[in-house]
Design a protein around this motif. Structure first.
Motif, PDB file in Angstrom:
ATOM      1  N   VAL A  28     -43.798  60.440  -6.701  1.00  0.00           N
ATOM      2  CA  VAL A  28     -43.902  60.564  -8.156  1.00  0.00           C
ATOM      3  C   VAL A  28     -42.536  60.347  -8.809  1.00  0.00           C
ATOM      4  O   VAL A  28     -42.427  59.692  -9.852  1.00  0.00           O
ATOM      5  N   GLY A  29     -41.472  60.873  -8.172  1.00  0.00           N
ATOM      6  CA  GLY A  29     -40.123  60.682  -8.708  1.00  0.00           C
ATOM      7  C   GLY A  29     -39.716  59.222  -8.739  1.00  0.00           C
ATOM      8  O   GLY A  29     -39.066  58.764  -9.695  1.00  0.00           O
ATOM      9  N   VAL A  30     -40.100  58.459  -7.718  1.00  0.00           N
ATOM     10  CA  VAL A  30     -39.800  57.025  -7.695  1.00  0.00           C
ATOM     11  C   VAL A  30     -40.532  56.316  -8.833  1.00  0.00           C
ATOM     12  O   VAL A  30     -39.966  55.459  -9.521  1.00  0.00           O
ATOM     13  N   ILE A  31     -41.804  56.674  -9.035  1.00  0.00           N
ATOM     14  CA  ILE A  31     -42.577  56.060 -10.119  1.00  0.00           C
ATOM     15  C   ILE A  31     -41.936  56.353 -11.470  1.00  0.00           C
ATOM     16  O   ILE A  31     -41.885  55.492 -12.357  1.00  0.00           O
ATOM     17  N   ILE A  32     -41.429  57.574 -11.634  1.00  0.00           N
ATOM     18  CA  ILE A  32     -40.757  57.948 -12.884  1.00  0.00           C
ATOM     19  C   ILE A  32     -39.377  57.306 -12.977  1.00  0.00           C
ATOM     20  O   ILE A  32     -38.960  56.841 -14.047  1.00  0.00           O
ATOM     21  N   LEU A  57     -36.876  65.092 -10.701  1.00  0.00           N
ATOM     22  CA  LEU A  57     -38.101  65.866 -10.619  1.00  0.00           C
ATOM     23  C   LEU A  57     -37.884  67.150  -9.816  1.00  0.00           C
ATOM     24  O   LEU A  57     -38.401  68.220 -10.175  1.00  0.00           O
ATOM     25  N   ALA A  58     -37.115  67.063  -8.726  1.00  0.00           N
ATOM     26  CA  ALA A  58     -36.830  68.255  -7.916  1.00  0.00           C
ATOM     27  C   ALA A  58     -36.014  69.271  -8.702  1.00  0.00           C
ATOM     28  O   ALA A  58     -36.278  70.489  -8.631  1.00  0.00           O
ATOM     29  N   TYR A  59     -35.012  68.813  -9.471  1.00  0.00           N
ATOM     30  CA  TYR A  59     -34.222  69.721 -10.301  1.00  0.00           C
ATOM     31  C   TYR A  59     -35.119  70.426 -11.323  1.00  0.00           C
ATOM     32  O   TYR A  59     -34.965  71.633 -11.594  1.00  0.00           O
ATOM     33  N   PHE A  60     -36.033  69.670 -11.909  1.00  0.00           N
ATOM     34  CA  PHE A  60     -36.963  70.249 -12.896  1.00  0.00           C
ATOM     35  C   PHE A  60     -37.800  71.350 -12.267  1.00  0.00           C
ATOM     36  O   PHE A  60     -37.979  72.430 -12.848  1.00  0.00           O
ATOM     37  N   LEU A  61     -38.317  71.107 -11.074  1.00  0.00           N
ATOM     38  CA  LEU A  61     -39.163  72.099 -10.403  1.00  0.00           C
ATOM     39  C   LEU A  61     -38.364  73.340 -10.014  1.00  0.00           C
ATOM     40  O   LEU A  61     -38.892  74.458 -10.044  1.00  0.00           O
ATOM     41  N   ILE A  62     -37.093  73.159  -9.639  1.00  0.00           N
ATOM     42  CA  ILE A  62     -36.243  74.317  -9.348  1.00  0.00           C
ATOM     43  C   ILE A  62     -36.078  75.181 -10.602  1.00  0.00           C
ATOM     44  O   ILE A  62     -36.197  76.412 -10.549  1.00  0.00           O
ATOM     45  N   ALA A  63     -35.817  74.522 -11.748  1.00  0.00           N
ATOM     46  CA  ALA A  63     -35.651  75.261 -12.999  1.00  0.00           C
ATOM     47  C   ALA A  63     -36.931  76.004 -13.371  1.00  0.00           C
ATOM     48  O   ALA A  63     -36.885  77.159 -13.835  1.00  0.00           O
TER      49      ALA A  63
END
Length: 352
Positions: free
Chosen positions: A300-304, A321-327
């Protein structure tokens, strides 16, 4: 009445906050074209932070010298390989443009093979029509990102120099202004580092190993341009499970269409048996060492990321995307803690 008496202190604070929000929005909009440079700066700072501290605090180097040395090191191990890959892709594009007969012969051979074996004589045309629009958008996005890459790299290293020189002040400001308590700030920083290490160092290592194994497979089974396609496989390996088959499956089909049956079958077995499983095995090892990004987040991150950052979206998209999910996870933790405090306070208030 002085001008200061027109507004109360609360009203002045609200007005100043609105001015800050408006100006901040304008600045974000104006710098949206080089947002990749800011994200790249944070990634590079995270990767080389410990080395910078080692040079300064252990070896006693002056801060500017440490910053310059790290920048030079990063150029040799990160920037120059990307320049080399870009030149390789450009040379191959020129070669294919000068030899369109090879492309047509390959397409005709695949059509004949698909017609004889699969009953789909126009398979290649159908697939090309279905994917041409998406491929065109992807190529346009990548090329537009490449046109802006020099500016982004320049801005990134300009910012990186001053962050390394003033690393204590920078990190102190980050901790001070982060809306986390001390415990969550440490957790956020540690997870940020682990995710960055996993996606940059870990995934790069996986990509290199997969690309090398695919190049060896191409050489063993007689497929053309093993080094070139090994490099392309390494790039596409940032898309877990889906990337390498985009290279070795068409190559195997071409071998089959040319009558090299055992080579084509052997390449398929090599790809699905070895190249794909390298990702699975190494990803488990990396997850135990520094953490891992789930394959769904990566895809999904690659698509974005690709429409936003071009080719670098293969790296930046999953990280963002991973940083967003951590937050989000830390926000939920803070919310639960706040609810517990409120419940405790209500209990104390109700006590006689």
């Amino acid at each position: 009445m002085s001008l200061n008496d027109v507004f109360s202190q609360k009203e002045r604070n609200i007005i100043i906050l609105l001015i800050i929000i408006v100006l901040g929005g304008i600045i974000l909009y104006a710098t949206s074209g080089i947002f990749g440079a800011f994200l790249g700066t944070m990634v590079m700072y995270t990767l080389f932070r410990n080395l910078n501290i080692f040079f300064i605090e252990k070896w006693g180097w002056p801060k500017p010298l440490s910053s310059v040395v790290i920048i030079v090191i990063s150029i040799f191990i990160i920037v120059l390989p990307f320049v080399g890959i870009g030149k390789m892709l450009f040379d191959k594009a020129i070669e294919l443009q000068q030899n369109p007969q090879w492309i047509q012969r390959t397409m005709d051979a695949i059509d004949k093979f698909a017609g004889d074996k699969l009953g789909q004589p126009d398979l290649i045309e159908k697939q090309l029509e279905a994917s041409s629009a998406y491929a065109g958008k992807l190529l346009t996005s990548t090329l537009s990102g490449a046109a802006n890459v020099f500016l982004e790299v320049t801005v990134m290293y300009f910012l990186l120099y001053f962050l390394f020189v003033n690393y204590k002040g920078f990190e102190g400001s980050i901790v001070h202004y982060m809306p986390f308590d001390d415990e969550n700030a440490v957790v956020f920083g540690e997870e940020l580092k682990n995710i960055t290490y996993s996606n940059i160092i870990g995934q790069t290592f996986i990509a290199i190993v997969q690309g090398l194994c695919l190049a060896i497979g191409f050489y063993i089974f007689g497929a053309k341009d093993p080094i070139f396609w090994g490099v392309i496989c390494a790039i596409l390996s940032f898309i877990p499970l889906l990337g390498p088959p985009l290279i070795f499956v068409p190559a195997a089909v071409i071998l089959l269409t040319e009558g090299h049956n055992w080579q084509g079958i052997g390449l398929l077995i090599w790809g699905f048996g070895l190249v794909i499983n390298i990702d699975n095995v190494l990803r488990l090892v990396i997850a135990k060492k520094v953490g891992d990004i789930h394959p769904i987040i990566t895809v999904v991150g690659v698509i974005i990321g690709i429409p936003l950052f071009g080719l670098m979206g293969l790296v930046y998209g999953p990280l963002l995307l991973a940083y967003f999910l951590i937050a989000v996870r830390i926000y939920k933790s803070n919310k639960r803690l706040s609810l517990k405090k409120d419940q405790l306070q209500e209990t104390l208030n109700e006590a006689p």
